[in-house]
Design a protein around this motif. Structure first.
Motif, PDB file in Angstrom:
ATOM      1  N   GLY A  88       0.677  -1.046  -0.019  1.00 19.36           N
ATOM      2  CA  GLY A  88      -0.009   0.209   0.062  1.00 19.36           C
ATOM      3  C   GLY A  88       0.824   1.281  -0.105  1.00 19.36           C
ATOM      4  O   GLY A  88       0.137   2.553  -0.227  1.00 19.36           O
ATOM      5  N   VAL A  89       2.317   1.264   0.102  1.00 20.58           N
ATOM      6  CA  VAL A  89       2.810   2.273   0.151  1.00 20.58           C
ATOM      7  C   VAL A  89       3.268   2.847  -1.218  1.00 20.58           C
ATOM      8  O   VAL A  89       3.952   1.868  -1.943  1.00 20.58           O
ATOM      9  CB  VAL A  89       4.290   2.088   1.024  1.00 20.58           C
ATOM     10  N   LYS A  90       2.750   3.797  -1.630  1.00 19.45           N
ATOM     11  CA  LYS A  90       2.974   4.483  -2.944  1.00 19.45           C
ATOM     12  C   LYS A  90       4.384   5.122  -2.903  1.00 19.45           C
ATOM     13  O   LYS A  90       5.069   4.634  -4.180  1.00 19.45           O
ATOM     14  CB  LYS A  90       1.916   5.482  -3.303  1.00 19.45           C
ATOM     15  N   THR A  91       4.937   5.962  -2.157  1.00 17.13           N
ATOM     16  CA  THR A  91       6.099   6.477  -2.307  1.00 17.13           C
ATOM     17  C   THR A  91       6.821   6.763  -0.894  1.00 17.13           C
ATOM     18  O   THR A  91       5.812   6.747   0.071  1.00 17.13           O
ATOM     19  CB  THR A  91       6.280   7.848  -2.914  1.00 17.13           C
ATOM     20  N   VAL A  92       8.190   6.875  -0.696  1.00 18.90           N
ATOM     21  CA  VAL A  92       8.720   7.064   0.488  1.00 18.90           C
ATOM     22  C   VAL A  92       9.584   8.479   0.590  1.00 18.90           C
ATOM     23  O   VAL A  92      10.332   8.491  -0.388  1.00 18.90           O
ATOM     24  CB  VAL A  92       9.481   5.960   1.117  1.00 18.90           C
ATOM     25  N   VAL A  93       9.000   9.302   1.313  1.00 13.03           N
ATOM     26  CA  VAL A  93       9.749  10.598   1.259  1.00 13.03           C
ATOM     27  C   VAL A  93      10.572  10.956   2.481  1.00 13.03           C
ATOM     28  O   VAL A  93      10.209  10.676   3.515  1.00 13.03           O
ATOM     29  CB  VAL A  93       8.876  11.825   1.130  1.00 13.03           C
TER      30      VAL A  93
END
Length: 194
Positions: free
Chosen positions: A182-187
């Motif tokens: 479910g994680v789309k991006t990590v910032v």
């Protein structure tokens, strides 16, 4: 057999009477101990930890009072670095949100990740909370660094990582967060200590 003096008997009665009045204080004492424990495991000083809480409160109030229903903003301060996530009606209000928090005392920098669009739904927010809990749980499970070193914020499937970390800890945190469904991006909004 123990003999009580008038003074010790009076003290005992007073202590018993006061103990009945302290039951409401137990959550306060326990809550204070929990905050103290999380502060002790944090790399921020206790003063900075408290400043971060004050920054979040002031920033939330400033934005809510001015932009009202035009924004759904989540404000997270870590080591006086202010992260703004959520949704806002248009670009002008995105800039206004940032300008409203700039004058807040002790804010060193602002990371404005407000998305332009309608406010997120309850199901999106619930899913974000679930993702955050999974990331934190995996930090503990993997045991590559103290989970208290990294603060996790999730907004519409994007995971924001804040903290005072080494480059290795940052890389490990990003790797763990990316592995969660479910994680789309990590910032990364890290400050490096090495």
């Amino acid at each position: 057999m123990r003999v009580f003096t008038k003074t010790s008997l009076g003290t005992l009665i007073l202590a018993a009477a006061l103990s009945t009045q302290l039951t409401a204080c137990v959550p306060v004492i326990v809550g204070g101990a929990a905050v103290g424990g999380s502060m002790a495991a944090d790399r921020r000083t206790s003063g900075t930890y408290i400043e971060d809480q004050a920054i979040e409160l002031k920033a939330s109030k400033a934005i809510a009072d001015s932009l009202k229903e035009k924004v759904h903003a989540n404000l997270t301060s870590f080591n006086r670095q202010l992260l703004i996530t959520g949704e806002v009606s248009d670009e002008a209000n995105k800039k206004k949100a940032e300008s409203l928090v700039k004058p807040i005392e002790n804010v060193l920098s602002i990371h404005n990740y407000l998305a332009i669009g309608p406010n997120s739904s309850l199901s999106t927010r619930t899913n974000d909370a679930y993702i955050t809990s999974k990331v934190k749980a995996n930090f503990i499970k993997e045991n590559k660094f103290s989970a208290n070193y990294v603060k996790v914020v999730t907004e519409s499937g994007s995971v924001y990582l804040l903290g005072l970390v080494t480059h290795k800890e940052a890389d490990d945190a990003v790797e763990i967060a990316r592995s969660i469904g479910g994680v789309k991006t990590v910032v990364k909004v890290f400050e490096y200590i090495d």
